[in-house]
Design an enzyme around this catalytic site. Sequence first.
Site, mmCIF file in Angstrom:
data_model
loop_
_atom_site.group_PDB
_atom_site.id
_atom_site.type_symbol
_atom_site.label_atom_id
_atom_site.label_comp_id
_atom_site.label_asym_id
_atom_site.label_seq_id
_atom_site.Cartn_x
_atom_site.Cartn_y
_atom_site.Cartn_z
ATOM 1 N N ASP A 28 2.100 -24.430 32.390
ATOM 2 C CA ASP A 28 0.774 -24.249 31.272
ATOM 3 C C ASP A 28 0.153 -23.907 31.681
ATOM 4 O O ASP A 28 -0.257 -22.962 32.360
ATOM 5 C CB ASP A 28 0.745 -25.531 31.944
ATOM 6 C CG ASP A 28 -0.520 -26.415 30.470
ATOM 7 O OD1 ASP A 28 -1.327 -26.031 29.652
ATOM 8 O OD2 ASP A 28 -0.751 -27.380 31.608
ATOM 9 N N CYS B 276 2.854 -26.273 26.728
ATOM 10 C CA CYS B 276 2.331 -26.497 25.436
ATOM 11 C C CYS B 276 1.437 -26.178 25.133
ATOM 12 O O CYS B 276 1.198 -26.474 23.122
ATOM 13 C CB CYS B 276 2.030 -28.189 26.374
ATOM 14 S SG CYS B 276 1.289 -27.944 27.590
ATOM 15 N N GLN C 288 2.826 -35.017 23.616
ATOM 16 C CA GLN C 288 3.630 -33.545 24.298
ATOM 17 C C GLN C 288 4.951 -33.823 24.617
ATOM 18 O O GLN C 288 5.387 -33.433 23.989
ATOM 19 C CB GLN C 288 2.511 -33.266 24.799
ATOM 20 C CG GLN C 288 3.346 -31.641 25.459
ATOM 21 C CD GLN C 288 3.204 -30.829 24.380
ATOM 22 O OE1 GLN C 288 2.054 -30.535 24.110
ATOM 23 N NE2 GLN C 288 3.844 -29.961 24.487
ATOM 24 N N ARG D 177 -8.310 -38.454 23.426
ATOM 25 C CA ARG D 177 -7.691 -37.990 24.522
ATOM 26 C C ARG D 177 -9.111 -37.492 24.955
ATOM 27 O O ARG D 177 -10.762 -37.552 24.567
ATOM 28 C CB ARG D 177 -8.193 -36.622 23.464
ATOM 29 C CG ARG D 177 -7.766 -35.419 23.976
ATOM 30 C CD ARG D 177 -7.893 -33.960 23.940
ATOM 31 N NE ARG D 177 -6.123 -33.784 23.383
ATOM 32 C CZ ARG D 177 -5.689 -32.666 23.655
ATOM 33 N NH1 ARG D 177 -6.153 -31.190 23.522
ATOM 34 N NH2 ARG D 177 -4.520 -32.595 23.328
ATOM 35 N N ARG E 159 4.914 -31.432 17.943
ATOM 36 C CA ARG E 159 3.966 -32.639 18.202
ATOM 37 C C ARG E 159 3.858 -33.265 16.631
ATOM 38 O O ARG E 159 3.461 -34.550 16.864
ATOM 39 C CB ARG E 159 2.616 -31.283 17.805
ATOM 40 C CG ARG E 159 2.836 -30.763 19.965
ATOM 41 C CD ARG E 159 2.849 -31.456 20.865
ATOM 42 N NE ARG E 159 2.076 -33.090 20.995
ATOM 43 C CZ ARG E 159 1.035 -32.656 21.386
ATOM 44 N NH1 ARG E 159 0.153 -31.387 21.225
ATOM 45 N NH2 ARG E 159 0.241 -33.457 20.973
ATOM 46 N N HIS F 212 -0.123 -36.681 29.405
ATOM 47 C CA HIS F 212 0.318 -36.270 27.942
ATOM 48 C C HIS F 212 1.506 -36.784 27.688
ATOM 49 O O HIS F 212 2.230 -35.281 26.837
ATOM 50 C CB HIS F 212 -0.301 -34.562 28.274
ATOM 51 C CG HIS F 212 -0.591 -34.050 27.214
ATOM 52 N ND1 HIS F 212 -0.880 -34.773 25.650
ATOM 53 C CD2 HIS F 212 -0.309 -32.576 26.899
ATOM 54 C CE1 HIS F 212 -1.126 -33.694 24.723
ATOM 55 N NE2 HIS F 212 -1.116 -32.716 25.142
HETATM 56 N N1 NVA Z 1 -3.011 -29.056 31.214
HETATM 57 C C1 NVA Z 1 -3.872 -28.904 30.097
HETATM 58 C C2 NVA Z 1 -3.029 -29.152 29.075
HETATM 59 C C3 NVA Z 1 -3.501 -28.624 27.287
HETATM 60 C C4 NVA Z 1 -2.737 -28.848 26.076
HETATM 61 C C5 NVA Z 1 -5.156 -29.449 29.621
HETATM 62 O O1 NVA Z 1 -5.696 -30.053 30.136
HETATM 63 O O2 NVA Z 1 -5.995 -28.795 29.437
HETATM 64 N N1 CP Z 2 -0.825 -29.006 22.931
HETATM 65 C C1 CP Z 2 -1.745 -29.461 23.036
HETATM 66 O O1 CP Z 2 -2.333 -30.524 23.634
HETATM 67 O O2 CP Z 2 -2.572 -28.956 22.130
HETATM 68 P P1 CP Z 2 -4.085 -29.359 21.298
HETATM 69 O O3 CP Z 2 -4.506 -28.243 23.163
HETATM 70 O O4 CP Z 2 -4.437 -27.774 21.126
HETATM 71 O O5 CP Z 2 -3.966 -30.593 21.242
#
Ligand code: NVA
Ligand code: CP
Length: 329
Positions: free
Chosen positions: A229, A270, A136, A106, A315, A133
């Site tokens: 989101d 998400c 997800q 990540r 998830r 992602h």
């Molecule tokens: N768009 C958000 C998704 C988090 C799961 C981010 O990248 O922070």
């Molecule tokens: N939806 C998601 O990826 O959550 P986290 O950032 O908590 O992993």
Amino acid sequence: MNLKGRHLLKLLDHTPEEILYLVDLAAELKDKKKKGILHDELKGKNIALIFEKTSTRTRCSFEVAASDLGMGSTYLNPTDSQIGKKESIADTTRVLASMYDGIEYRGFEQEIVETIAKYSKVPVWNGLTNEFHPTQMLADVLTIREHFGHIKGIHLVYMGDARYNTGNSLMVVCAKLGMHFTAVSNKKYFPSQDLIDQCQAIAKETGAIIDFSEDPIEGTKGADVIYTDIWVSMGEPDSVWEERIKELSPYRVTSDIMKNAGDQCVFMHCLPSFHDLNTGIGKQIHEKYGLTEMEVTDEVFESSQSIVFDEAENRMHTIKAVMLATLKD
Ligand code: NVA
Ligand code: CP
């Protein structure tokens, strides 16, 4: 279906059949877990979890799923590893791939996870980049199918910043699975033309519909799923908050929007979400701009139409399916 050794970097690389296979496998694994049937089919294997950004759901999903499958896992947090600071991505990857059976990443640019995959002899799974992602999406598809009983033809409307990881990935998965995807936002927040073109080409094959609207009422009419989101994603500077609030407030998911969509419509997110003042950032934004809720109202988030916690649970089951499918002999 044989996915052994395959990476999961973005769903553009996968066929609709492969995506649905992973969702079916997740449903099977979920059933086993609920019935208490042991499924430690990957005993003796180990995985490395690289997190250059923070996480609750994704990290816990990988760790619990690994444990259920009988595997060990090592979590590398955003500050402690040498990656990119004292050691190149290519070198770190070759070290980890020599010790582990799979690597989750990540972090920031998609290019980084693609580089890891290039140097890795073991499967690499994208746990979120700026652009995509994919894990997800598998959870979202499973959740939608559990709710509606099918996927094809479902009309999913995404409101808000549609040009980031979640919006981009939803457009891709809807195109792949013959769904109807509508991005409803200020046009500045629509996905890139290049990604739209790729998805339109896929849609021609699958019967999907991909369209766009700047009108929150016209764009959400009759939707089956309304998805949003956070307005400012991880890694983006705080300086963009003011502009985002101004430009995305008209696209907040409210009860009026849900009513306009109809009784069949569910709300998805998400997570994490800013729907009240019970978060540090939520409080700061409230003090600075006076907002009490952002991308979704608390009323919608807590309503019976909201299936966000089913989505979050899924998830884990879907990430487990990805690991099992790509690691099992
Ligand atoms: N768009 C958000 C998704 C988090 C799961 C981010 O990248 O922070
Ligand atoms: N939806 C998601 O990826 O959550 P986290 O950032 O908590 O992993």
